[in-house]
Scaffold this motif. Structure first.
Motif, PDB file in Angstrom:
ATOM      1  N   GLY A   1       6.050 -60.236 -52.622  1.00  0.00           N
ATOM      2  CA  GLY A   1       6.157 -59.816 -54.018  1.00  0.00           C
ATOM      3  C   GLY A   1       7.092 -60.696 -54.822  1.00  0.00           C
ATOM      4  N   SER A   2       6.880 -60.698 -56.127  1.00  0.00           N
ATOM      5  CA  SER A   2       7.672 -61.544 -57.020  1.00  0.00           C
ATOM      6  C   SER A   2       9.151 -61.198 -56.980  1.00  0.00           C
ATOM      7  CB  SER A   2       7.145 -61.416 -58.453  1.00  0.00           C
ATOM      8  OG  SER A   2       5.827 -61.882 -58.553  1.00  0.00           O
ATOM      9  N   GLY A   3       9.461 -59.905 -56.907  1.00  0.00           N
ATOM     10  CA  GLY A   3      10.861 -59.486 -56.855  1.00  0.00           C
ATOM     11  C   GLY A   3      11.571 -60.051 -55.650  1.00  0.00           C
TER      12      GLY A   3
ATOM     13  N   ASP B   1       0.876 -53.295 -51.275  1.00  0.00           N
ATOM     14  CA  ASP B   1       1.669 -54.481 -51.596  1.00  0.00           C
ATOM     15  C   ASP B   1       0.911 -55.801 -51.562  1.00  0.00           C
ATOM     16  OD1 ASP B   1       1.259 -54.756 -48.918  1.00  0.00           O
ATOM     17  OD2 ASP B   1       3.370 -54.804 -48.331  1.00  0.00           O
ATOM     18  N   SER B   2      -0.411 -55.777 -51.391  1.00  0.00           N
ATOM     19  CA  SER B   2      -1.134 -57.046 -51.372  1.00  0.00           C
ATOM     20  C   SER B   2      -2.515 -56.916 -51.985  1.00  0.00           C
ATOM     21  CB  SER B   2      -1.263 -57.574 -49.938  1.00  0.00           C
ATOM     22  OG  SER B   2      -2.263 -56.873 -49.225  1.00  0.00           O
TER      23      SER B   2
ATOM     24  N   ARG C   1      -0.238 -51.249 -57.467  1.00  0.00           N
ATOM     25  CA  ARG C   1       0.521 -52.201 -56.671  1.00  0.00           C
ATOM     26  C   ARG C   1       1.946 -51.687 -56.485  1.00  0.00           C
ATOM     27  NH1 ARG C   1      -1.373 -57.347 -56.343  1.00  0.00           N
ATOM     28  NH2 ARG C   1       0.315 -57.555 -54.830  1.00  0.00           N
ATOM     29  N   SER C   2       2.613 -52.170 -55.471  1.00  0.00           N
ATOM     30  CA  SER C   2       3.966 -51.712 -55.174  1.00  0.00           C
ATOM     31  C   SER C   2       4.950 -52.175 -56.245  1.00  0.00           C
ATOM     32  CB  SER C   2       4.408 -52.247 -53.814  1.00  0.00           C
ATOM     33  OG  SER C   2       3.558 -51.797 -52.795  1.00  0.00           O
ATOM     34  N   LYS C   3       6.032 -51.430 -56.381  1.00  0.00           N
ATOM     35  CA  LYS C   3       7.099 -51.846 -57.292  1.00  0.00           C
ATOM     36  C   LYS C   3       7.660 -53.185 -56.806  1.00  0.00           C
ATOM     37  CE  LYS C   3       8.376 -47.146 -58.629  1.00  0.00           C
ATOM     38  NZ  LYS C   3       9.404 -46.091 -58.603  1.00  0.00           N
ATOM     39  N   GLY C   4       7.932 -54.064 -57.731  1.00  0.00           N
ATOM     40  CA  GLY C   4       8.382 -55.404 -57.361  1.00  0.00           C
ATOM     41  C   GLY C   4       7.256 -56.411 -57.401  1.00  0.00           C
ATOM     42  N   SER C   5       6.013 -55.917 -57.511  1.00  0.00           N
ATOM     43  CA  SER C   5       4.858 -56.795 -57.625  1.00  0.00           C
ATOM     44  C   SER C   5       4.801 -57.385 -59.022  1.00  0.00           C
ATOM     45  CB  SER C   5       3.569 -56.006 -57.344  1.00  0.00           C
ATOM     46  OG  SER C   5       2.442 -56.684 -57.858  1.00  0.00           O
ATOM     47  N   GLY C   6       4.683 -58.709 -59.102  1.00  0.00           N
ATOM     48  CA  GLY C   6       4.554 -59.356 -60.403  1.00  0.00           C
ATOM     49  C   GLY C   6       3.242 -59.020 -61.067  1.00  0.00           C
ATOM     50  N   THR C   7       2.189 -58.849 -60.250  1.00  0.00           N
ATOM     51  CA  THR C   7       0.883 -58.476 -60.798  1.00  0.00           C
ATOM     52  C   THR C   7       0.976 -57.109 -61.470  1.00  0.00           C
ATOM     53  OG1 THR C   7      -0.209 -59.721 -59.041  1.00  0.00           O
ATOM     54  CG2 THR C   7      -1.550 -58.148 -60.249  1.00  0.00           C
TER      55      THR C   7
END
Length: 288
Positions: free
Chosen positions: A64-66, A178-179, A151-157
């Motif tokens: 993830g982006s975060g 998450d994916s 999507r999961s928290k922290g995902s940039g999408t």
């Protein structure tokens, strides 16, 4: 020279060679962590790069982006990949990171094929993800409950999707994944399901991609912001990158990747964009 002395000398030389090689390999290792939307591009580019740079050692991971931003800020990796601007993330000191925009990726809402919907309005999409619309029949589709997969928290999408579609409204509590790959499988196998994917992962005949406001999800429509669901694929380094990392980023921005690899696997070259977007989602035409 005595035989045992020669043996010791040979062993010493071998140990020196092994140590030197290990140091060289360690110095050329580039670890890339972050955006799962970026992972496909980074992996393929890394594989291609190794073919012409035999001493390189490129490791690509998602998370993830975060995670990418926090890991590169901590100095744990050489490159942190992100779908969102570093300055929008809490706890990230964007002024200490160097931003390289290496591609653009579209995001598309997807549904299970049985729902009977191929187009949706922005307002309807907002109502689904905030829990105000709960059955496809309300939108002219099948009489079937809507199952939201987020999507999961922290995902940039997810961050991009919520910034553009929800615009500050609170999302409904739902299953989170998450994916991109996992999301696609769940939507395919779950009647009434809806979620969203990055373009490169959405080429699957078992899911239905949705148009938004009668605009089709194409890279051509992204270049002018006619399709508004898109984000930059950022590669962040902690300050100025080392020699090996800088060389790889230069490769990512070069002709081989931008003109050949990027469009081949579903992304959009930075060079094809006719608009630019800042961290506040303000869009302006390039050259104006």
């Amino acid at each position: 020279m005595k035989r045992h002395s020669i043996g010791k000398l040979i062993i010493l030389l071998l140990l020196t060679l092994v140590a030197t090689t290990a140091c060289a390999n360690n110095g050329s290792k580039i670890t890339i962590v972050g955006s799962s939307a970026m992972q496909l591009l980074a992996e393929q580019a890394g594989n291609d790069y190794r073919l012409s740079h035999s001493n390189s050692n490129i490791v690509v991971q998602g998370g993830g982006s975060g995670t990418g931003l926090s890991q590169v800020q901590a100095g744990a990796v050489q490159i942190g990949t992100s779908d969102v601007f570093a300055e929008t993330q809490k706890g990230i000191q964007a002024n200490k990171l160097k931003d390289y925009r290496v591609a653009v990726v579209g995001i598309v809402p997807i549904v299970n094929k049985d729902v009977g919907i191929k187009n949706i309005t922005t307002n309807e999409l907002t109502k689904i993800f905030t829990g105000k619309v709960t059955n496809w029949k309300q939108l002219g589709g099948k009489n079937e409950a809507i199952t939201v997969i987020n999507r999961s928290k922290g995902s940039g999408t997810r961050g991009t999707f919520e910034d553009i579609i929800l615009r500050g409204q609170k999302p409904i509590k739902s299953q989170e994944q998450d994916s991109n790959g996992t999301v696609k499988k769940i939507v395919n196998s779950t009647p009434g399901a809806i979620s969203y994917l990055s373009f490169p992962y959405a080429h699957d005949t078992h899911i239905q991609k949705l148009s938004i406001d009668n605009v089709k999800p194409t890279n051509k429509n992204i270049t002018t912001n006619k399709w508004k669901l898109w984000s930059y694929e950022h590669m962040y380094t902690k300050g100025e990158p080392n020699k090996q990392t800088k060389a790889f980023i230069k490769y990512m921005l070069g002709k081989k990747v931008q003109k050949d690899l990027v469009p081949k696997i579903g992304y959009l070259s930075i060079n094809d964009m006719k608009v630019t977007r800042n961290s506040k989602n303000q869009v302006t035409q390039i050259g104006k």
